[in-house]
Every structure is written in structure tokens, then in C-alpha cells.
Design a protein around this motif. Structure first.
Motif, PDB file in Angstrom:
ATOM      1  N   GLY A   1      12.570   3.712  -8.336  1.00 16.72           N
ATOM      2  CA  GLY A   1      11.241   4.296  -8.560  1.00 16.72           C
ATOM      3  C   GLY A   1      10.133   3.573  -7.819  1.00 16.72           C
ATOM      4  O   GLY A   1       9.366   4.188  -7.070  1.00 16.72           O
ATOM      5  N   LEU A   2      10.046   2.251  -7.989  1.00 14.53           N
ATOM      6  CA  LEU A   2       8.952   1.505  -7.372  1.00 14.53           C
ATOM      7  C   LEU A   2       9.160   1.330  -5.878  1.00 14.53           C
ATOM      8  O   LEU A   2       8.188   1.284  -5.117  1.00 14.53           O
ATOM      9  N   SER A   3      10.411   1.210  -5.437  1.00 17.63           N
ATOM     10  CA  SER A   3      10.642   1.075  -3.995  1.00 17.63           C
ATOM     11  C   SER A   3      10.256   2.365  -3.269  1.00 17.63           C
ATOM     12  O   SER A   3       9.671   2.332  -2.183  1.00 17.63           O
ATOM     13  N   ILE A   4      10.547   3.512  -3.876  1.00 17.31           N
ATOM     14  CA  ILE A   4      10.148   4.793  -3.292  1.00 17.31           C
ATOM     15  C   ILE A   4       8.626   4.934  -3.341  1.00 17.31           C
ATOM     16  O   ILE A   4       7.995   5.386  -2.380  1.00 17.31           O
ATOM     17  N   SER A   5       8.027   4.522  -4.468  1.00 17.74           N
ATOM     18  CA  SER A   5       6.570   4.566  -4.594  1.00 17.74           C
ATOM     19  C   SER A   5       5.906   3.702  -3.522  1.00 17.74           C
ATOM     20  O   SER A   5       4.923   4.104  -2.894  1.00 17.74           O
ATOM     21  N   TYR A   6       6.476   2.521  -3.298  1.00 16.23           N
ATOM     22  CA  TYR A   6       5.940   1.617  -2.271  1.00 16.23           C
ATOM     23  C   TYR A   6       6.001   2.282  -0.895  1.00 16.23           C
ATOM     24  O   TYR A   6       5.054   2.197  -0.103  1.00 16.23           O
ATOM     25  N   SER A   7       7.136   2.962  -0.599  1.00 18.80           N
ATOM     26  CA  SER A   7       7.294   3.643   0.694  1.00 18.80           C
ATOM     27  C   SER A   7       6.261   4.753   0.857  1.00 18.80           C
ATOM     28  O   SER A   7       5.697   4.936   1.942  1.00 18.80           O
ATOM     29  N   ILE A   8       6.009   5.497  -0.226  1.00 18.44           N
ATOM     30  CA  ILE A   8       5.033   6.590  -0.174  1.00 18.44           C
ATOM     31  C   ILE A   8       3.631   6.050   0.111  1.00 18.44           C
ATOM     32  O   ILE A   8       2.910   6.561   0.965  1.00 18.44           O
ATOM     33  N   ILE A   9       3.246   5.005  -0.605  1.00 22.20           N
ATOM     34  CA  ILE A   9       1.905   4.421  -0.418  1.00 22.20           C
ATOM     35  C   ILE A   9       1.776   3.837   0.982  1.00 22.20           C
ATOM     36  O   ILE A   9       0.739   3.962   1.640  1.00 22.20           O
ATOM     37  N   LYS A  10       2.854   3.215   1.458  1.00 21.86           N
ATOM     38  CA  LYS A  10       2.823   2.607   2.800  1.00 21.86           C
ATOM     39  C   LYS A  10       2.625   3.670   3.867  1.00 21.86           C
ATOM     40  O   LYS A  10       1.865   3.461   4.825  1.00 21.86           O
ATOM     41  N   GLU A  11       3.299   4.836   3.736  1.00 22.23           N
ATOM     42  CA  GLU A  11       3.147   5.878   4.746  1.00 22.23           C
ATOM     43  C   GLU A  11       1.764   6.521   4.682  1.00 22.23           C
ATOM     44  O   GLU A  11       1.366   7.212   5.618  1.00 22.23           O
ATOM     45  N   HIS A  12       1.042   6.301   3.588  1.00 21.89           N
ATOM     46  CA  HIS A  12      -0.348   6.765   3.487  1.00 21.89           C
ATOM     47  C   HIS A  12      -1.327   5.709   3.998  1.00 21.89           C
ATOM     48  O   HIS A  12      -2.545   5.891   3.897  1.00 21.89           O
ATOM     49  N   GLY A  13      -0.803   4.594   4.520  1.00 23.56           N
ATOM     50  CA  GLY A  13      -1.666   3.537   5.034  1.00 23.56           C
ATOM     51  C   GLY A  13      -2.296   2.689   3.951  1.00 23.56           C
ATOM     52  O   GLY A  13      -3.299   2.007   4.198  1.00 23.56           O
ATOM     53  N   GLY A  14      -1.724   2.719   2.744  1.00 23.43           N
ATOM     54  CA  GLY A  14      -2.289   1.978   1.616  1.00 23.43           C
ATOM     55  C   GLY A  14      -1.415   0.817   1.178  1.00 23.43           C
ATOM     56  O   GLY A  14      -0.462   0.431   1.856  1.00 23.43           O
ATOM     57  N   THR A  15      -1.750   0.252   0.024  1.00 24.37           N
ATOM     58  CA  THR A  15      -0.985  -0.866  -0.537  1.00 24.37           C
ATOM     59  C   THR A  15      -0.706  -0.601  -2.012  1.00 24.37           C
ATOM     60  O   THR A  15      -1.467   0.106  -2.689  1.00 24.37           O
ATOM     61  N   LEU A  16       0.382  -1.183  -2.492  1.00 24.05           N
ATOM     62  CA  LEU A  16       0.739  -1.124  -3.910  1.00 24.05           C
ATOM     63  C   LEU A  16       0.984  -2.555  -4.369  1.00 24.05           C
ATOM     64  O   LEU A  16       1.887  -3.230  -3.868  1.00 24.05           O
ATOM     65  N   GLU A  17       0.160  -3.029  -5.288  1.00 22.98           N
ATOM     66  CA  GLU A  17       0.243  -4.418  -5.748  1.00 22.98           C
ATOM     67  C   GLU A  17       0.330  -4.464  -7.272  1.00 22.98           C
ATOM     68  O   GLU A  17      -0.119  -3.538  -7.959  1.00 22.98           O
ATOM     69  N   PHE A  18       0.884  -5.586  -7.767  1.00 20.15           N
ATOM     70  CA  PHE A  18       1.034  -5.761  -9.215  1.00 20.15           C
ATOM     71  C   PHE A  18       0.508  -7.121  -9.636  1.00 20.15           C
ATOM     72  O   PHE A  18       0.738  -8.129  -8.961  1.00 20.15           O
ATOM     73  N   ASP A  19      -0.221  -7.129 -10.746  1.00 15.99           N
ATOM     74  CA  ASP A  19      -0.606  -8.370 -11.438  1.00 15.99           C
ATOM     75  C   ASP A  19       0.007  -8.298 -12.825  1.00 15.99           C
ATOM     76  O   ASP A  19      -0.106  -7.268 -13.503  1.00 15.99           O
ATOM     77  N   SER A  20       0.651  -9.376 -13.250  1.00 13.70           N
ATOM     78  CA  SER A  20       1.317  -9.320 -14.548  1.00 13.70           C
ATOM     79  C   SER A  20       1.440 -10.703 -15.152  1.00 13.70           C
ATOM     80  O   SER A  20       1.506 -11.713 -14.435  1.00 13.70           O
ATOM     81  N   ALA A  21       1.485 -10.739 -16.470  1.00 12.64           N
ATOM     82  CA  ALA A  21       1.702 -11.977 -17.212  1.00 12.64           C
ATOM     83  C   ALA A  21       2.521 -11.645 -18.456  1.00 12.64           C
ATOM     84  O   ALA A  21       2.207 -10.679 -19.162  1.00 12.64           O
TER      85      ALA A  21
END
Length: 415
Positions: free
Chosen positions: A376-396
Motif C-alpha cells: 500500500g505505502l510503496s505504491i502510494s509513494y510511487s504515485i506521489i513521486k510521479e506527481h512530482g511530490g513527496t510522502l513523509e512520515f513523522d511518528s512516535a
């Protein structure tokens, strides 16, 4: 030739013995040439090769490829006792000595480099005679690139399977939407007609009520029904409109995006469509779901349907991370310096640094027992990347996670 002093009576003599060593010299030269050829092949072989003492697992020599693979210098290699850099299984085989006659083979073992890291390798061993000594020549092939290519092939196959499933789901959703939409149109049209009819009938019933007092209508006193019927009709109409909205979203989600990445879309609309599709899941996992869409956002170039897919995936992950229904999930949009942001924040379990570092790796999942594929997230990352964007996470851990999508705003929308 050998000369031996010899005394015969009073005479001092010498006994000379002459031997023809041509064959021996020829054999020695042939052996020397053979060893030199072996040395050249050994040195130039692209596969790592290590020569071990037969029966003792002591390193006698290593070629440049082995030096590059393991990180030891030749001096460090030579004389290395109990060489466990190839693993215990290999060492145990070598220690069996002459019993190895046919050699041995391991398709995959974990070799240990000088820095302590492990490398997946295949090992083939063969007993050889070198310098009149019996040794074991181990040919070591690094499988790292092969494993990477196999994983990439599996990833591509999984994406194809996922795409095929999404196509099937889209076809099914489109068919279901059509089947639902037809009867729902009758409900919406008729509920509106009944509502208008009730307004006309209510004036007559109200005069009758004033002249003759209360009476029964549908098993209930008219005084109650006069209040209940408008609410019932309004509920039918609102419910039908909600069904129509869900059906329209399903149809949009399943419809082929003809514009592709060359089109443009409204981020807020994509977010609201995603939330609408997930309304049932949201109600199941939390009582506190918030959507905060900033007004006046510029459009973004690309596929709104693909961004919907990403938002759906992020919201589902956030919902699944919640410990109970009191925990919140917030979806927000905003713009800043020519970029549009979509944030999905949850008050879930959070992620450790190790998990956070691997969260977008293909096939990595913490929900394998729940059927998670790790795609799910790897595909989401690919989609955002092809749109010229970034996908980042902050977590604790114990606090929650924020997933942040950044997309470049369309130039025309910034004017």
C-alpha cells in the motif's frame, strides 16, 4: 649426473652415474605451467574464490574478488584459522577432509564480511591438489544483486496483480453503482413527490382535525403523525441523496482517468471523495474524525483518482492504528509557497524508528496476520513521486503518526 669416489686396491677411482631426467623436467615444467595457468584463472575470476586447507578450514589464499567481497586484505585472509566467514555449514564440510571427493554445494548461506555485515552467497567446494598438497577450492558467488532482481520482479508482479484487482474492483463498482443508481433514482424522485403530496394533504387533514378532533392515521393519532410523516419523508430523501453521492464517488473512482497526469484536479474534492468512500470504516474505528480543508487551494496537475487512492490508503492505515474509538484521526489540507499539503494525523500506536525507516519498502508490513501485503505505502509513494511530490512520515510510539503529502501547485492557480 652423480659422481661417487671409489677405491679399488691401490687405485683411487670415481664412479659416475648418469640419469636421463628429461621426462622429470618436462613433468615439472608442465606442472609449473599448470599451476601458473591456475594462478591466472584464480586471480582473474570474477567470482570470489578462497582456498582452504583440507580438513582444517584454514585460509591458504584468496583472489581479488574475495578480497573485494569480504573486505579483508590478502595478508589478513592468509592463515585465518577456523574461517567461519562462509558459515558453519561450509566449515563443517571442509573439515571432513578427503571424504569430500565429489565436492559440495550450498545454494545459499550467509557469509560474514569484515565489518560484521552479512551477504547472501552460494558456495561450491572442490578438492584440488596444489603444490603436492590437498586443498579445498571454494567458489563464492554474491547473490545480493540476484535477490534484489527477484524481489523487484515479485514487486512488479504484485503491482500488476494489484492493478488487475483494482481494474476488476472498478468494473464491479461501476456495475454495482449502475444497479443501485436506477432504483435509487425512483426513491429520490418518489420521496420528493410524496413530500409535496403530503403538504397538500396535510392542509385538508388539519381542517378535519380542527373540526372533528384527533383521529387514527396509519395506526397512530393524527396529532403524532402530523409531526412524524414530514421527518420520515425528509429522512428518505436525505438517505437517497447520500446513496446517490456514494454511488457517484464509486463511479468516479472506477472510471478510467482519460486525462492521466496531464489533467488537473481539486485536492479538497479528492480528499472529500476519499472520506465519503470510507464513511463506513470511519464510523467503525473512531468517534472523532475531523476534516479541515483550507479554502482557495490552487489546483494540482495530475490524476485526482490516483491521489484519492493514496488518501484512502493513508486514512485506512490511520484508522487501523487506533486503540479505541475515542482516539482521533484528522485529515487537513493547506498551501504554502507554491505547494499543496495533505496531512493525515492519528492518535494511534505510532511507529518505532526501525519501522519508520522501512515503512515504504515493498512487502514490508506490520499487519501480516491481518492480511497486509506491504504494498500500500510503496505504491502510494510511487504515485506521489510521479506527481512530482513527496510522502513523509513523522511518528512516535504511543503518540501517533502524521503522514504528509506535498504536491506542487499548478502554475495557473498561483496567479
Amino acid at each position: 649426473m652423480a659422481i661417487t669416489p671409489l677405491r679399488v686396491g691401490e687405485k683411487e677411482l670415481a664412479l659416475g652415474i648418469k640419469r636421463d631426467i628429461t621426462a622429470r623436467k618436462t613433468a615439472e615444467e608442465a606442472l609449473s605451467e599448470s599451476e601458473e595457468r591456475f594462478r591466472q584463472i584464480f586471480e582473474q575470476n570474477q567470482d570470489a574464490q578462497v582456498i582452504l586447507g583440507c580438513g582444517e578450514c584454514r585460509v591458504i589464499d584468496a583472489n581479488p574478488a574475495a578480497i573485494a567481497l569480504f573486505g579483508y586484505s590478502r595478508e589478513e585472509f592468509i592463515g585465518m584459522e577456523e574461517a567461519d566467514l562462509l558459515g558453519e555449514k561450509v566449515c563443517e564440510k571442509v573439515k571432513t577432509g578427503l571424504k569430500l571427493q565429489g565436492g559440495f554445494s550450498f545454494e545459499r548461506v550467509d557469509a560474514v564480511r569484515r565489518d560484521g555485515t552479512k551477504a547472501a552467497v552460494s558456495v561450491r567446494g572442490q578438492v584440488i591438489t596444489l603444490r603436492q598438497s590437498t586443498m579445498v577450492l571454494c567458489t563464492v558467488r554474491d547473490l545480493t544483486e540476484l535477490i534484489r532482481m527477484e524481489e523487484e520482479a515479485r514487486y512488479i508482479q504484485a503491482k500488476l496483480i494489484h492493478a488487475n484487482k483494482m481494474t476488476s474492483i472498478g468494473t464491479l463498482a461501476s456495475g454495482v453503482a449502475h444497479e443501485i443508481n436506477n432504483p435509487n433514482n425512483f426513491i429520490l424522485f418518489n420521496s420528493t413527490l410524496l413530500s409535496d403530496a403530503w403538504k397538500d394533504a396535510a392542509r385538508i387533514l388539519e381542517r378535519y382535525y380542527r373540526d372533528n378532533g384527533d383521529f387514527s392515521l396509519g395506526g397512530l393519532p393524527y396529532s403524532e403523525m402530523s409531526e412524524v410523516v414530514p421527518e420520515l419523508l425528509s429522512g428518505i430523501t436525505d438517505g437517497s441523496r447520500r446513496i446517490k453521492g456514494i454511488v457517484d464517488n464509486l463511479k468516479d473512482f472506477s472510471r478510467k482517468d482519460k486525462a492521466g497526469l496531464e489533467g488537473s484536479f481539486d485536492v479538497n474534492r479528492a480528499v472529500m471523495a476519499s472520506v465519503s468512500i470510507l464513511s463506513n470504516q470511519i464510523a467503525k474505528y473512531t468517534d472523532s474524525f475531523e476534516v479541515d480543508c483550507a479554502e482557495g487551494l490552487p489546483k494540482v496537475k495530475g490524476s485526482g483518482q490516483k491521489i484519492e487512492q493514496v488518501v484512502i490508503n493513508l486514512v485506512l492505515n490511520a484508522l487501523h492504528a487506533l486503540a479505541d474509538k475515542k482516539k482521533r484521526v484528522i485529515v487537513a489540507t493547506r498551501q504554502e509557497e507554491g505547494r499543496v499539503f495533505i496531512e493525515v494525523r492519528d492518535e494511534g500506536a505510532g511507529m518505532t524508528r526501525d519501522v519508520l525507516d522501512r515503512v515504504m519498502e515493498p512487502f514490508f508490513t506490520t499487519k501480516a496476520d491481518l492480511g497486509g501485503t506491504g504494498l500500500g505505502l510503496s505504491i502510494s509513494y510511487s504515485i506521489i513521486k510521479e506527481h512530482g511530490g513527496t510522502l513523509e512520515f513523522d511518528s512516535a510510539p504511543g503518540i501517533g503518526t502524521t503522514a504528509r503529502i506535498t504536491l506542487p501547485a499548478e502554475a495557473e492557480g498561483l496567479e
